[in-house]
Structure formats: structure tokens, C-alpha cells
Design a protein around this motif. Structure first.
Motif, PDB file in Angstrom:
ATOM      1  N   GLY A  91       0.669  -1.210  -0.503  1.00  0.00           N
ATOM      2  CA  GLY A  91       0.193   0.077  -0.320  1.00  0.00           C
ATOM      3  C   GLY A  91       0.671   0.780  -0.240  1.00  0.00           C
ATOM      4  N   ARG A  92      -0.032   2.560   0.427  1.00  0.00           N
ATOM      5  CA  ARG A  92       0.787   4.196   0.039  1.00  0.00           C
ATOM      6  C   ARG A  92      -0.147   4.826   1.292  1.00  0.00           C
ATOM      7  N   MET A  93       1.178   5.614   1.533  1.00  0.00           N
ATOM      8  CA  MET A  93       0.184   6.527   2.625  1.00  0.00           C
ATOM      9  C   MET A  93       0.889   8.160   1.832  1.00  0.00           C
ATOM     10  N   THR A  94      -0.274   9.043   2.249  1.00  0.00           N
ATOM     11  CA  THR A  94      -0.081  10.078   1.913  1.00  0.00           C
ATOM     12  C   THR A  94      -0.589  11.123   3.079  1.00  0.00           C
ATOM     13  N   ILE A  95      -0.032  12.152   3.497  1.00  0.00           N
ATOM     14  CA  ILE A  95      -0.088  13.143   4.492  1.00  0.00           C
ATOM     15  C   ILE A  95      -0.734  14.518   3.498  1.00  0.00           C
ATOM     16  N   LEU A  96      -2.237  14.181   3.926  1.00  0.00           N
ATOM     17  CA  LEU A  96      -3.042  15.316   3.027  1.00  0.00           C
ATOM     18  C   LEU A  96      -3.072  16.705   3.603  1.00  0.00           C
ATOM     19  N   GLU A  97      -2.704  16.428   5.117  1.00  0.00           N
ATOM     20  CA  GLU A  97      -2.652  17.629   5.996  1.00  0.00           C
ATOM     21  C   GLU A  97      -1.837  17.992   7.348  1.00  0.00           C
ATOM     22  N   SER A  98      -1.690  18.830   6.955  1.00  0.00           N
ATOM     23  CA  SER A  98      -0.169  18.730   8.596  1.00  0.00           C
ATOM     24  C   SER A  98      -0.318  19.934   9.704  1.00  0.00           C
ATOM     25  N   ARG A  99      -0.968  20.513  10.857  1.00  0.00           N
ATOM     26  CA  ARG A  99      -1.517  21.103  11.353  1.00  0.00           C
ATOM     27  C   ARG A  99      -0.861  20.942  12.274  1.00  0.00           C
ATOM     28  N   PRO A 100       0.418  21.523  12.780  1.00  0.00           N
ATOM     29  CA  PRO A 100       1.720  20.885  13.805  1.00  0.00           C
ATOM     30  C   PRO A 100       1.067  21.278  15.293  1.00  0.00           C
ATOM     31  N   GLY A 101       1.206  19.740  15.870  1.00  0.00           N
ATOM     32  CA  GLY A 101       1.229  19.851  17.661  1.00  0.00           C
ATOM     33  C   GLY A 101      -1.314  19.234  17.177  1.00  0.00           C
ATOM     34  N   GLU A 102      -1.399  19.348  16.491  1.00  0.00           N
ATOM     35  CA  GLU A 102      -2.974  19.239  15.852  1.00  0.00           C
ATOM     36  C   GLU A 102      -3.379  18.501  15.105  1.00  0.00           C
ATOM     37  N   LEU A 103      -2.730  17.954  14.367  1.00  0.00           N
ATOM     38  CA  LEU A 103      -3.654  17.188  13.257  1.00  0.00           C
ATOM     39  C   LEU A 103      -2.454  16.656  12.414  1.00  0.00           C
ATOM     40  N   VAL A 104      -2.688  15.026  11.634  1.00  0.00           N
ATOM     41  CA  VAL A 104      -2.302  14.807  10.753  1.00  0.00           C
ATOM     42  C   VAL A 104      -3.225  14.290  10.041  1.00  0.00           C
ATOM     43  N   LYS A 105      -3.121  14.217   9.093  1.00  0.00           N
ATOM     44  CA  LYS A 105      -4.239  12.893   7.791  1.00  0.00           C
ATOM     45  C   LYS A 105      -3.644  12.827   6.669  1.00  0.00           C
ATOM     46  N   ILE A 106      -3.718  12.066   6.702  1.00  0.00           N
ATOM     47  CA  ILE A 106      -3.716  10.578   5.663  1.00  0.00           C
ATOM     48  C   ILE A 106      -4.732  10.196   4.796  1.00  0.00           C
ATOM     49  N   LYS A 107      -4.138  10.439   3.496  1.00  0.00           N
ATOM     50  CA  LYS A 107      -4.710   9.013   2.422  1.00  0.00           C
ATOM     51  C   LYS A 107      -4.129   7.420   2.445  1.00  0.00           C
ATOM     52  N   LEU A 108      -5.514   6.741   3.114  1.00  0.00           N
ATOM     53  CA  LEU A 108      -4.126   5.436   3.266  1.00  0.00           C
ATOM     54  C   LEU A 108      -4.992   4.547   2.063  1.00  0.00           C
ATOM     55  N   GLU A 109      -4.349   3.908   0.849  1.00  0.00           N
ATOM     56  CA  GLU A 109      -4.385   3.281  -0.476  1.00  0.00           C
ATOM     57  C   GLU A 109      -3.548   2.482  -0.099  1.00  0.00           C
ATOM     58  N   PHE A 110      -4.622   0.664  -0.185  1.00  0.00           N
ATOM     59  CA  PHE A 110      -3.896  -0.709   0.554  1.00  0.00           C
ATOM     60  C   PHE A 110      -4.010  -0.737  -1.583  1.00  0.00           C
ATOM     61  N   ILE A 111      -3.407  -2.152  -1.432  1.00  0.00           N
ATOM     62  CA  ILE A 111      -3.464  -2.195  -3.022  1.00  0.00           C
ATOM     63  C   ILE A 111      -3.502  -3.658  -2.948  1.00  0.00           C
ATOM     64  N   LYS A 112      -3.578  -4.279  -1.615  1.00  0.00           N
ATOM     65  CA  LYS A 112      -3.367  -5.971  -1.284  1.00  0.00           C
ATOM     66  C   LYS A 112      -2.724  -6.228  -0.218  1.00  0.00           C
ATOM     67  N   PRO A 113      -3.951  -7.296   0.207  1.00  0.00           N
ATOM     68  CA  PRO A 113      -4.409  -8.459  -0.018  1.00  0.00           C
ATOM     69  C   PRO A 113      -5.686  -7.791  -0.404  1.00  0.00           C
ATOM     70  N   PHE A 114      -6.210  -7.173  -0.547  1.00  0.00           N
ATOM     71  CA  PHE A 114      -7.918  -6.267  -0.473  1.00  0.00           C
ATOM     72  C   PHE A 114      -7.428  -4.905  -0.972  1.00  0.00           C
TER      73      PHE A 114
END
Length: 182
Positions: A91-114
């Protein structure tokens, strides 16, 4: 007799998939902990994929896992891809939004097994010298995911991994907070 058995099996499978179709399409799994470290210290461990190996529950499942990093070293736009054994998949993870000390939002893409695409969010809230951390995964379930959910409890399965990861994030962050600063 053989025809009756086949019809019964088809009926059972049909009922199973009808039941699956009526399951909620959205899911959300959240676990939380409190860490005795400033929110910026905890945030730094999550905002930099290079640091995940120290606390990610999946890094320990496959020591031979191959991983690549792209984009900035940390923060918005940085990404991490992995290919591992059947326990960690691909799979793959990409940080979409990053606010220091508050939030990390990640797009999480699974390829295998599903194949699946979900969102992971880490929120941080300062509570004096401590930080409350929530780790959430959100997404939509397709019919196969709904059917899987009828026989396996995704909240317990993934939530257990989140609990392990948060315990290690706590250990790593608290050690970093106590380490002498240069």
C-alpha cells in the motif's frame, strides 16, 4: 436430493449477501491514549513517516518489508509506500493535511491483499504537559467488506493494532520528551 442441497446452499449464500448489503456503508475505527509529552513531540513522531518504524504495529510483522519514501521529508505531500508479506500487504500513505501539534490527515491506499482507499487521522490535544491522541480510520465498505464484517469484527481487529501502535507511540514520544535537547 443433490438439487435440494444446491438450492439450499444458493439460498444460504443469497441470504448472507443480502444481509451484507444492508450493513452500513461507512465505518470509523478510533482508539485514544494520553501521552506524557508535549503535543509537538508526539506530532513529530506521526508527521514523519521515517519515524513510524519505531512505533507502527505493522512494521514488526514483517522485518523484511520493503518501503520507499517520496516527497518532502515530513508533513503535507510526504508519502510512504510498502510491500510486505501477507500480514502487511502492499500500500501507500500520503499526508494530506498537517497542522503542527493538532492534526495529521493521511490518505491510506491498500493495494494487497484487498484494494481499498481510506482516511487515517491523528488528532492531538494538549492537556498541560500531556497530549491526548486519537487515531481514527474512516472509509466506505464495498459489498465484500460488508460481507467480511459479518464474520470478522473490523473494530476489534484493526482497533487492536491501533492500541499496540498507540502504546509504542507513547513509549517513543515519552522517551523523546525526556531526552536532552541539543
Amino acid at each position: 436430493m443433490f438439487t435440494k442441497i444446491i438450492l439450499a446452499l444458493v439460498l444460504i449464500v443469497g441470504i448472507f449477501f443480502v444481509a451484507a448489503a444492508f450493513q452500513p456503508k461507512d465505518f470509523s475505527i478510533t482508539r485514544a491514549t494520553t501521552i506524557e509529552a508535549p503535543s509537538t513531540t508526539v506530532f513529530d513522531q506521526v508527521n514523519d513517516f521515517h519515524k513510524w518504524e519505531a512505533w507502527s504495529p505493522w512494521a514488526k510483522l514483517d522485518p523484511q518489508m520493503k518501503h520507499t519514501f517520496e516527497g518532502p521529508a515530513s508533513g503535507t505531500g510526504s508519502s510512504y509506500a510498502w510491500v510486505g508479506n501477507n500480514q502487511v500487504g502492499e500500500g501507500r500513505m500520503t499526508i494530506l493535511e498537517s497542522r503542527p501539534g493538532e492534526l495529521v490527515k493521511i490518505k491510506l491506499e491498500f493495494i494487497k491483499p484487498f484494494a481499498a482507499t481510506n482516511t487515517a487521522e491523528f488528532t492531538f490535544k494538549s492537556e498541560g504537559s500531556k497530549t491526548a491522541v486519537d487515531w481514527t480510520m474512516l472509509g466506505e465498505k464495498n459489498l465484500m467488506s460488508k460481507a467480511f464484517g459479518l464474520v470478522m469484527n473490523m473494530d476489534k481487529m484493526i482497533g487492536g493494532d491501533f492500541e499496540k501502535g498507540l502504546a509504542d507511540l507513547k513509549r517513543v514520544s515519552e522517551a523523546a520528551a525526556k531526552a536532552p535537547q541539543p
